[in-house]
Design a protein around this motif. Sequence first.
Motif, short mmCIF file in Angstrom:
data_model
loop_
_atom_site.label_atom_id
_atom_site.label_comp_id
_atom_site.label_asym_id
_atom_site.label_seq_id
_atom_site.Cartn_x
_atom_site.Cartn_y
_atom_site.Cartn_z
N VAL A 76 13.65 -9.15 -50.43
CA VAL A 76 14.65 -8.32 -51.12
C VAL A 76 14.67 -6.88 -50.61
O VAL A 76 15.42 -6.06 -51.13
CB VAL A 76 14.37 -8.31 -52.65
CG1 VAL A 76 14.38 -9.72 -53.21
CG2 VAL A 76 13.04 -7.63 -52.97
N ILE A 77 13.86 -6.59 -49.59
CA ILE A 77 13.69 -5.21 -49.17
C ILE A 77 14.82 -4.70 -48.27
O ILE A 77 15.00 -3.49 -48.12
CB ILE A 77 12.33 -5.04 -48.44
CG1 ILE A 77 11.90 -3.57 -48.38
CG2 ILE A 77 12.40 -5.63 -47.03
CD1 ILE A 77 11.61 -2.97 -49.71
N SER A 78 15.60 -5.62 -47.67
CA SER A 78 16.62 -5.20 -46.71
C SER A 78 17.61 -4.18 -47.27
O SER A 78 17.87 -3.15 -46.63
CB SER A 78 17.37 -6.42 -46.17
OG SER A 78 16.51 -7.23 -45.40
N PRO A 79 18.20 -4.40 -48.47
CA PRO A 79 19.12 -3.39 -49.00
C PRO A 79 18.47 -2.03 -49.20
O PRO A 79 19.11 -0.99 -49.03
CB PRO A 79 19.57 -4.00 -50.34
CG PRO A 79 19.36 -5.46 -50.19
CD PRO A 79 18.14 -5.60 -49.34
N THR A 80 17.19 -2.02 -49.58
CA THR A 80 16.48 -0.76 -49.77
C THR A 80 16.30 -0.03 -48.45
O THR A 80 16.44 1.20 -48.37
CB THR A 80 15.11 -1.00 -50.45
OG1 THR A 80 15.31 -1.66 -51.69
CG2 THR A 80 14.39 0.32 -50.69
N ILE A 81 15.98 -0.79 -47.39
CA ILE A 81 15.84 -0.18 -46.06
C ILE A 81 17.16 0.42 -45.61
O ILE A 81 17.21 1.54 -45.07
CB ILE A 81 15.34 -1.22 -45.05
CG1 ILE A 81 13.92 -1.68 -45.40
CG2 ILE A 81 15.37 -0.65 -43.63
CD1 ILE A 81 13.40 -2.79 -44.52
N ILE A 82 18.24 -0.31 -45.85
CA ILE A 82 19.57 0.20 -45.51
C ILE A 82 19.87 1.47 -46.29
O ILE A 82 20.32 2.49 -45.72
CB ILE A 82 20.64 -0.86 -45.78
CG1 ILE A 82 20.43 -2.08 -44.88
CG2 ILE A 82 22.05 -0.29 -45.57
CD1 ILE A 82 21.28 -3.28 -45.25
#
Length: 290
Positions: A205-211
């Motif tokens: 679930v971390i991808s949106p946070t990285i973006i």
Amino acid sequence: MKKETKNTVKRKGQVLETFKRIFRTPTSKLGGVIFGIIIFIAIFAPWIAPYTAYEMDLKSIYLSPCKEHWLGTDYMGRDVLSRLMYGAKYSLTLGLITAFAGNCLGVILGSIAGYFGGMTETLVMRFCDIWSAIPGMLLTIIISAALGPGYFNTVIAMSIGGVPQGARMTRGQILVERNKEYLEAAESMNTPKASIMFKHLLPNVISPTIISMTMGIGGNITQAAGLSYLGLGVQPPTPEWGAMLSDGTSNFTTYPYLLLFPGLVIGITVLAINLIGDGVRDALDPKLRN
């Protein structure tokens, strides 16, 4: 040992493939080149800058751009180009550290709320509601005014202001993943909850946070410059770009280059980061992958 080696090679291959996807478009490549140059200048400023950031020459006060001083000098005879080069370190680290710290704390709170649910989720999210009721910039100004101006106080103030958004985003992603089979399998094996959250659940679930973090770096640099302009951020004689903007406003009509060059550098840096952010979004968002 062989299994670990294969997994390591696989991870390296995935990381390399992700970087290729990030920089596959001309715009993201351009942003990467510009940002790479700025990072190079920030690291090697003591060796490549024509003067030191604090070197004064009272005989050369308010010199317009010339052969000796390509971007002119300020009210104390300090070279503007050199101060911009030294200031890259302060402005970039402000943007990077505050984006990373704020999102990390938000990820932790959002993970706890999303995974445990119930009263824990209610308490955490109501706390974030109160937190986010105050506009981010206003909250940052209030904290900066309470702590006082300075580099580290600015980092603290800006980091705190960015927490609620990261918490909400992470919680929303975890709610989607919470009931999937791989989590049920991990729970059936009596895996510790902390391990489930941060080893099994968070990587998915971390991808949106990285973006969001990448896209927020440019905004944080601009926000830091705004705080310095208001007298609440990094203060002179530290050569931070926002502080230099603040110095240039008092003589803008007479010596416009003192305001023009710091503003131009901030604009170019934010543009480069946003171009990279677009590439990160395209690479990590499954809906946008070709």
